[in-house]
Scaffold this motif. Structure first.
Motif, PDB file in Angstrom:
ATOM      1  N   LEU A   1       1.935  -4.981   5.512  1.00 23.73           N
ATOM      2  CA  LEU A   1       0.955  -4.798   4.435  1.00 23.73           C
ATOM      3  C   LEU A   1       0.557  -3.333   4.350  1.00 23.73           C
ATOM      4  O   LEU A   1       0.494  -2.624   5.355  1.00 23.73           O
ATOM      5  CB  LEU A   1      -0.284  -5.655   4.695  1.00 23.73           C
ATOM      6  N   PHE A   2       0.269  -2.882   3.111  1.00 27.75           N
ATOM      7  CA  PHE A   2      -0.104  -1.491   2.868  1.00 27.75           C
ATOM      8  C   PHE A   2      -1.451  -1.449   2.158  1.00 27.75           C
ATOM      9  O   PHE A   2      -1.701  -2.226   1.227  1.00 27.75           O
ATOM     10  CB  PHE A   2       0.959  -0.797   1.996  1.00 27.75           C
ATOM     11  N   SER A   3      -2.303  -0.522   2.595  1.00 26.04           N
ATOM     12  CA  SER A   3      -3.582  -0.320   1.903  1.00 26.04           C
ATOM     13  C   SER A   3      -3.307   0.287   0.532  1.00 26.04           C
ATOM     14  O   SER A   3      -2.197   0.732   0.238  1.00 26.04           O
ATOM     15  CB  SER A   3      -4.467   0.626   2.715  1.00 26.04           C
ATOM     16  N   ILE A   4      -4.327   0.327  -0.322  1.00 28.59           N
ATOM     17  CA  ILE A   4      -4.130   0.863  -1.667  1.00 28.59           C
ATOM     18  C   ILE A   4      -3.753   2.345  -1.619  1.00 28.59           C
ATOM     19  O   ILE A   4      -2.932   2.813  -2.412  1.00 28.59           O
ATOM     20  CB  ILE A   4      -5.368   0.627  -2.573  1.00 28.59           C
ATOM     21  N   SER A   5      -4.284   3.095  -0.646  1.00 28.55           N
ATOM     22  CA  SER A   5      -3.934   4.519  -0.545  1.00 28.55           C
ATOM     23  C   SER A   5      -2.485   4.672  -0.070  1.00 28.55           C
ATOM     24  O   SER A   5      -1.753   5.542  -0.558  1.00 28.55           O
ATOM     25  CB  SER A   5      -4.900   5.253   0.387  1.00 28.55           C
ATOM     26  N   GLU A   6      -2.066   3.814   0.875  1.00 26.94           N
ATOM     27  CA  GLU A   6      -0.674   3.855   1.334  1.00 26.94           C
ATOM     28  C   GLU A   6       0.272   3.443   0.212  1.00 26.94           C
ATOM     29  O   GLU A   6       1.322   4.062   0.010  1.00 26.94           O
ATOM     30  CB  GLU A   6      -0.489   2.932   2.533  1.00 26.94           C
ATOM     31  N   ALA A   7      -0.108   2.402  -0.531  1.00 28.90           N
ATOM     32  CA  ALA A   7       0.721   1.956  -1.653  1.00 28.90           C
ATOM     33  C   ALA A   7       0.844   3.048  -2.704  1.00 28.90           C
ATOM     34  O   ALA A   7       1.931   3.297  -3.249  1.00 28.90           O
ATOM     35  CB  ALA A   7       0.129   0.683  -2.265  1.00 28.90           C
ATOM     36  N   ALA A   8      -0.267   3.714  -2.997  1.00 29.35           N
ATOM     37  CA  ALA A   8      -0.260   4.781  -4.005  1.00 29.35           C
ATOM     38  C   ALA A   8       0.686   5.908  -3.591  1.00 29.35           C
ATOM     39  O   ALA A   8       1.439   6.438  -4.407  1.00 29.35           O
ATOM     40  CB  ALA A   8      -1.678   5.315  -4.203  1.00 29.35           C
ATOM     41  N   GLU A   9       0.652   6.272  -2.295  1.00 29.58           N
ATOM     42  CA  GLU A   9       1.541   7.331  -1.812  1.00 29.58           C
ATOM     43  C   GLU A   9       3.006   6.917  -1.926  1.00 29.58           C
ATOM     44  O   GLU A   9       3.855   7.713  -2.339  1.00 29.58           O
ATOM     45  CB  GLU A   9       1.198   7.670  -0.365  1.00 29.58           C
ATOM     46  N   LEU A  10       3.299   5.666  -1.586  1.00 27.57           N
ATOM     47  CA  LEU A  10       4.673   5.184  -1.673  1.00 27.57           C
ATOM     48  C   LEU A  10       5.164   5.108  -3.113  1.00 27.57           C
ATOM     49  O   LEU A  10       6.325   5.394  -3.407  1.00 27.57           O
ATOM     50  CB  LEU A  10       4.787   3.798  -1.021  1.00 27.57           C
ATOM     51  N   VAL A  11       4.269   4.731  -4.011  1.00 32.15           N
ATOM     52  CA  VAL A  11       4.644   4.540  -5.416  1.00 32.15           C
ATOM     53  C   VAL A  11       4.683   5.864  -6.177  1.00 32.15           C
ATOM     54  O   VAL A  11       5.383   5.991  -7.184  1.00 32.15           O
ATOM     55  CB  VAL A  11       3.660   3.546  -6.083  1.00 32.15           C
ATOM     56  N   GLY A  12       3.923   6.858  -5.691  1.00 35.56           N
ATOM     57  CA  GLY A  12       3.872   8.138  -6.400  1.00 35.56           C
ATOM     58  C   GLY A  12       2.835   8.174  -7.499  1.00 35.56           C
ATOM     59  O   GLY A  12       2.980   8.899  -8.494  1.00 35.56           O
ATOM     60  N   ARG A  13       1.781   7.375  -7.335  1.00 37.20           N
ATOM     61  CA  ARG A  13       0.663   7.360  -8.275  1.00 37.20           C
ATOM     62  C   ARG A  13      -0.639   7.385  -7.479  1.00 37.20           C
ATOM     63  O   ARG A  13      -0.631   7.306  -6.252  1.00 37.20           O
ATOM     64  CB  ARG A  13       0.717   6.107  -9.172  1.00 37.20           C
ATOM     65  N   THR A  14      -1.765   7.474  -8.157  1.00 39.01           N
ATOM     66  CA  THR A  14      -3.051   7.509  -7.474  1.00 39.01           C
ATOM     67  C   THR A  14      -3.597   6.094  -7.311  1.00 39.01           C
ATOM     68  O   THR A  14      -3.215   5.180  -8.055  1.00 39.01           O
ATOM     69  CB  THR A  14      -4.076   8.335  -8.270  1.00 39.01           C
ATOM     70  N   PRO A  15      -4.519   5.893  -6.361  1.00 38.34           N
ATOM     71  CA  PRO A  15      -5.176   4.582  -6.263  1.00 38.34           C
ATOM     72  C   PRO A  15      -5.855   4.186  -7.571  1.00 38.34           C
ATOM     73  O   PRO A  15      -5.847   3.000  -7.941  1.00 38.34           O
ATOM     74  CB  PRO A  15      -6.198   4.786  -5.137  1.00 38.34           C
ATOM     75  N   ALA A  16      -6.415   5.165  -8.269  1.00 41.72           N
ATOM     76  CA  ALA A  16      -7.079   4.864  -9.544  1.00 41.72           C
ATOM     77  C   ALA A  16      -6.079   4.314 -10.562  1.00 41.72           C
ATOM     78  O   ALA A  16      -6.394   3.389 -11.326  1.00 41.72           O
ATOM     79  CB  ALA A  16      -7.752   6.123 -10.093  1.00 41.72           C
ATOM     80  N   ALA A  17      -4.878   4.858 -10.582  1.00 40.36           N
ATOM     81  CA  ALA A  17      -3.854   4.382 -11.521  1.00 40.36           C
ATOM     82  C   ALA A  17      -3.477   2.937 -11.210  1.00 40.36           C
ATOM     83  O   ALA A  17      -3.239   2.132 -12.123  1.00 40.36           O
ATOM     84  CB  ALA A  17      -2.628   5.280 -11.447  1.00 40.36           C
ATOM     85  N   ILE A  18      -3.434   2.597  -9.917  1.00 38.62           N
ATOM     86  CA  ILE A  18      -3.123   1.213  -9.533  1.00 38.62           C
ATOM     87  C   ILE A  18      -4.253   0.286  -9.971  1.00 38.62           C
ATOM     88  O   ILE A  18      -4.009  -0.787 -10.546  1.00 38.62           O
ATOM     89  CB  ILE A  18      -2.896   1.122  -8.010  1.00 38.62           C
ATOM     90  N   ARG A  19      -5.506   0.699  -9.744  1.00 31.74           N
ATOM     91  CA  ARG A  19      -6.647  -0.133 -10.140  1.00 31.74           C
ATOM     92  C   ARG A  19      -6.660  -0.335 -11.647  1.00 31.74           C
ATOM     93  O   ARG A  19      -6.935  -1.438 -12.142  1.00 31.74           O
ATOM     94  CB  ARG A  19      -7.958   0.505  -9.673  1.00 31.74           C
ATOM     95  N   ASP A  20      -6.369   0.720 -12.406  1.00 29.28           N
ATOM     96  CA  ASP A  20      -6.335   0.609 -13.868  1.00 29.28           C
ATOM     97  C   ASP A  20      -5.258  -0.370 -14.319  1.00 29.28           C
ATOM     98  O   ASP A  20      -5.467  -1.173 -15.248  1.00 29.28           O
ATOM     99  CB  ASP A  20      -6.077   1.982 -14.513  1.00 29.28           C
ATOM    100  N   ALA A  21      -4.090  -0.306 -13.669  1.00 29.55           N
ATOM    101  CA  ALA A  21      -2.987  -1.215 -14.035  1.00 29.55           C
ATOM    102  C   ALA A  21      -3.352  -2.660 -13.699  1.00 29.55           C
ATOM    103  O   ALA A  21      -2.917  -3.589 -14.399  1.00 29.55           O
ATOM    104  CB  ALA A  21      -1.710  -0.802 -13.309  1.00 29.55           C
ATOM    105  N   GLU A  22      -4.154  -2.855 -12.660  1.00 28.95           N
ATOM    106  CA  GLU A  22      -4.605  -4.210 -12.321  1.00 28.95           C
ATOM    107  C   GLU A  22      -5.633  -4.701 -13.329  1.00 28.95           C
ATOM    108  O   GLU A  22      -5.622  -5.873 -13.726  1.00 28.95           O
ATOM    109  CB  GLU A  22      -5.177  -4.225 -10.911  1.00 28.95           C
ATOM    110  N   LYS A  23      -6.492  -3.791 -13.776  1.00 35.63           N
ATOM    111  CA  LYS A  23      -7.537  -4.184 -14.738  1.00 35.63           C
ATOM    112  C   LYS A  23      -6.951  -4.562 -16.090  1.00 35.63           C
ATOM    113  O   LYS A  23      -7.411  -5.498 -16.749  1.00 35.63           O
ATOM    114  CB  LYS A  23      -8.541  -3.042 -14.921  1.00 35.63           C
TER     115      LYS A  23
END
Length: 400
Positions: free
Chosen positions: A46-68
């Motif tokens: 499992l990866f935290s949101i910050s780890e996921a963001a680094e792996l994906v090449g986007r920011t945590p905020a971008a991930i949260r926005d895509a979820e919203k």
């Protein structure tokens, strides 16, 4: 004399058979007692949101926005509303949504990396499995082919090879049967999204003799059999990693013939360095012989990894310096250090990358990951430099 032989044979075979059964039972118990040890029960890390963001090449905020906005599903949450974390499959879904999948283009060559040394105990399988899992975490499509009948790589994926697997699930049928067209039948899903395994077990040992006998009868092109098998599945993968036997036999020659890159693990000890010097001499002679028969592999890169390093030992520090001098730019800059973290997880038939918490201490695990990631990152860079489609990206990253 024949009567004596018939009486003596059971007295020799009996103890060996008994020892084999006892050893297999212990390995099975180890597998069953380890947490999530069965291959079918193991979970992705499992990866935290910050780890996921680094792996994906986007920011945590971008991930949260895509979820919203519904482009991504929200991850499960605990009773206190904390995110549980993202699986690798979910991280790869993010890469798809954001257009950051790092896959090679169809016109780029599939990287086929042999992790090879003719001496056992050098960390070959440990490096092979961690390299394969690292590549998968970075988002690449990876196949790990265990070509060694000792099946150490297969065991690290949670299998007891000769109890869980039949010979028909290994390379053996493909190497034995000329009419088999693809290795697809042997690909097993693993608990790492994007990573598949072709396992091994003891039956693969039989193919050594069969291949050698057929080659002696004039079947030189049988060395291409593994290469043909890899070609049959190459469009599914970016990187194929081969873990061959620690000996110069028919399968090892087939691995050399199939590979387009070679990684050589070498512990910095006098015995291992001497053995590797002999290995390189034998390898040079073998490649010359293959070239004389128009069978030489086309290697894009050859790299040496200092494995099982303990820099607290003064002799190892001296040999490490010597290795850097001798091997020059072929030497991976980061050593693969001997670590209690690796010892503890492999004793449980697992790997460092699949554990979400340390088996030792956070500081030991962090150091271990630093060195593992350093080795694997350099090899990945070598791979990407063979892909024309990555040239511009590498230039922007400062690597070209």
């Amino acid at each position: 004399m024949s009567d004596v032989a018939e009486v003596a044979a059971p007295s020799l075979a009996g103890p060996v058979s008994q020892l084999a059964r006892r050893a297999s039972a212990v390995v099975e118990n180890l597998r069953d007692s380890a947490r999530a040890a069965r291959a079918g029960d193991r979970r992705e890390p499992l990866f935290s949101i910050s780890e996921a963001a680094e792996l994906v090449g986007r920011t945590p905020a971008a991930i949260r926005d895509a979820e919203k906005d519904g482009r991504l599903p929200e991850p499960p949450r605990t009773e206190t509303n904390r995110r549980v974390g993202y699986t690798l499959a979910q991280v790869n879904d993010m890469r798809g949504v954001f257009g950051t999948r790092p896959w090679r283009k169809p016109e780029d060559p599939c990287a086929v990396i042999a992790v090879q040394n003719f001496k056992g105990g050098v960390g070959k399988s440990t490096l092979s499995v961690h390299l394969a899992q690292y590549m998968a975490i970075q988002g690449y499509r990876v196949a790990l082919i265990d070509c060694d009948s000792q099946a150490s790589s297969t065991t690290l994926f949670g299998y007891v090879p000769d109890l869980d697997l039949t010979e028909d699930q290994t390379l053996y049928p493909f190497l034995r049967e000329d009419d088999k067209r693809s290795l697809d039948y042997a690909l097993l899903d693993t608990h790492f999204d994007g990573l598949k395994l072709i396992p091994a077990n003891l039956h693969l040992f039989q193919s050594e003799y069969e291949l050698a006998a057929r080659m002696a009868r004039g079947g030189g092109r049988l060395l291409d059999r593994l290469a043909q098998g890899i070609a049959s599945i190459a469009d599914q993968f970016d990187i194929v990693i081969l873990d061959p036997p620690p000996a110069l036999g028919a399968i090892s020659l087939s691995v050399l013939r199939a590979a387009n890159a070679l990684v050589i693990p070498v512990p910095p000890t006098v015995m291992d360095f001497s053995s590797t010097a002999a290995f390189l001499t034998m390898l040079d002679e073998t490649l010359s012989q293959l070239a004389s028969r128009d069978l030489a592999p086309d290697l894009n890169f050859v790299r040496v990894v200092a494995s099982k390093v303990d820099e607290n030992k003064s002799m190892q520090k001296e040999l490490l310096a010597l290795m850097r001098q001798v091997f020059g730019l072929a030497m991976i800059r980061t050593p693969m250090k001997d670590s209690a973290e690796i010892d503890n997880v492999t004793a449980r038939l697992m790997t460092v990358y699949e554990m979400n918490s340390p088996m030792t201490s956070k500081s030991v695990r962090d150091r271990c990951l630093t060195y593992l990631n350093g080795v694997n990152e350099e090899i990945l860079l070598d791979v990407r430099q063979t892909w024309p489609s990555h040239v511009e990206r590498l230039r922007k990253e400062g690597h070209a």
